[in-house]
Each structure stands twice: as C-alpha cells, then as structure tokens.
Design a protein around this motif. Structure first.
Motif: not given
Length: 181
Positions: A107-112
């Motif tokens: 799982e990868n998500k943007s800190s934005l």
C-alpha cells in the motif's frame, strides 16, 4: 486484467483510476510504464467489471509491477481477481490475485492526501467478486472525534447540539453518522 468497481463523486473528484504496469531492468532500475486501463472516460460503477489490456515488455525489462491507481478522487475503487498471464501459458503470474491471503501487494499513499485508506475486506465496498476478500482504495470515513472528560454529575439533564455539514452518497453509502453521548 482485474475486476474493478467503484464510485467517483463527480462533484468533488479531479482525478480518476488507472491500472498501470511499471517496468524495471535486472538491477531493479525503472525503465518505463504503461497504462493498460482507466482514464477520465472509463468510469467505474458499483458492478464488478473486468478491466485490463495487452502489454509488451520493453527492451531491457526483467521485472514488472502492477499498480492500481485511485488518485485525486472522492469515493472508492475496489479490486479483485487480478490476472497477468504470459501469452501462450496458463499460469497467472499476479501475486495473491484474489487477495484471499495477505502479502504480495504494498500500500502506497501520498502524504498530500492523508485521508486515503486501504482495506482488504469482505463486505460493503470490499465485498469480493470471487473468493473471500477484495481490496479497496478510498477516502471513505470511519472516524470519531471525541472530547476529553467533561464533569457531569449524576441526576442532571443536558441538551447537546452541534452544527454539522456533509454529504453522503445515497446510492453507495454503507454507513451513517451520529452524535453520541
């Protein structure tokens, strides 16, 4: 190919969904990428549908990664039954294609976009196409804002109110909201 379904809120979404393949050489260095499904004209619905396409590995490729993108969206996307089959061979190369066990996917998500959530589940928006589980990417809420202790001796009557504002999708919603004491 993979079975996908979902709902993008047309009023709040600026992005979309993509099934992407990223190619790497034998040293695991990035080579390039190809989108095999998804774009602004290919909208998801709550019904499962198989999406995908053909691809040819580029010169120098030794590895590939399958990516499911759900970006700058308000709503959700569910994924199940991933299939990557080399032409002329019967073996599905996708790791854990029905998500029935853990592992094989990161799982990868943007800190934005801190509201992005991932859920490997078996009900609601993660009700699987087949097998026991499906994976979802969403910004669906499941949270509580709770006060600390407020002195409230027994036997007294209180009124509680708050101004609240929001929007729940009348078709896709599986939850509700409440004010609880």
């Amino acid at each position: 190919a993979a079975y996908v379904r979902g709902a993008l809120d047309a009023h709040d979404s600026g992005g979309n969904w993509i099934i992407r393949v990223v190619y790497y050489n034998s040293s695991h260095a990035y080579l390039n990428q190809a989108d095999v499904a998804g774009n602004n004209s290919d909208q998801l619905t709550s019904a499962w549908v198989s999406k995908g396409g053909s691809l040819i590995t580029p010169s120098g490729a030794a590895y590939l990664h399958i990516q499911f993108w759900y970006y700058m969206g308000s709503g959700w996307m569910a994924i199940d039954d991933v299939s990557l089959v080399k032409t002329g061979y019967p073996t599905n190369l996708a790791p854990n294609p029905s998500f029935d066990t853990t592992g094989g996917w990161t799982e990868n998500k943007s800190s934005l976009f801190p509201a992005t959530t991932f859920w490997r589940g078996n009900w609601g928006i993660a009700a699987p196409h087949s097998g026991t589980y499906a994976y979802t990417i969403s910004n669906l809420a499941y949270g509580i804002i709770e006060s600390g202790d407020i002195s409230a001796p027994a036997g007294y009557s209180y009124n509680l109110s708050a101004f609240v504002h929001g929007e729940m999708d009348p078709v896709e919603r599986g939850g509700d909201w409440m004010v609880r004491v």
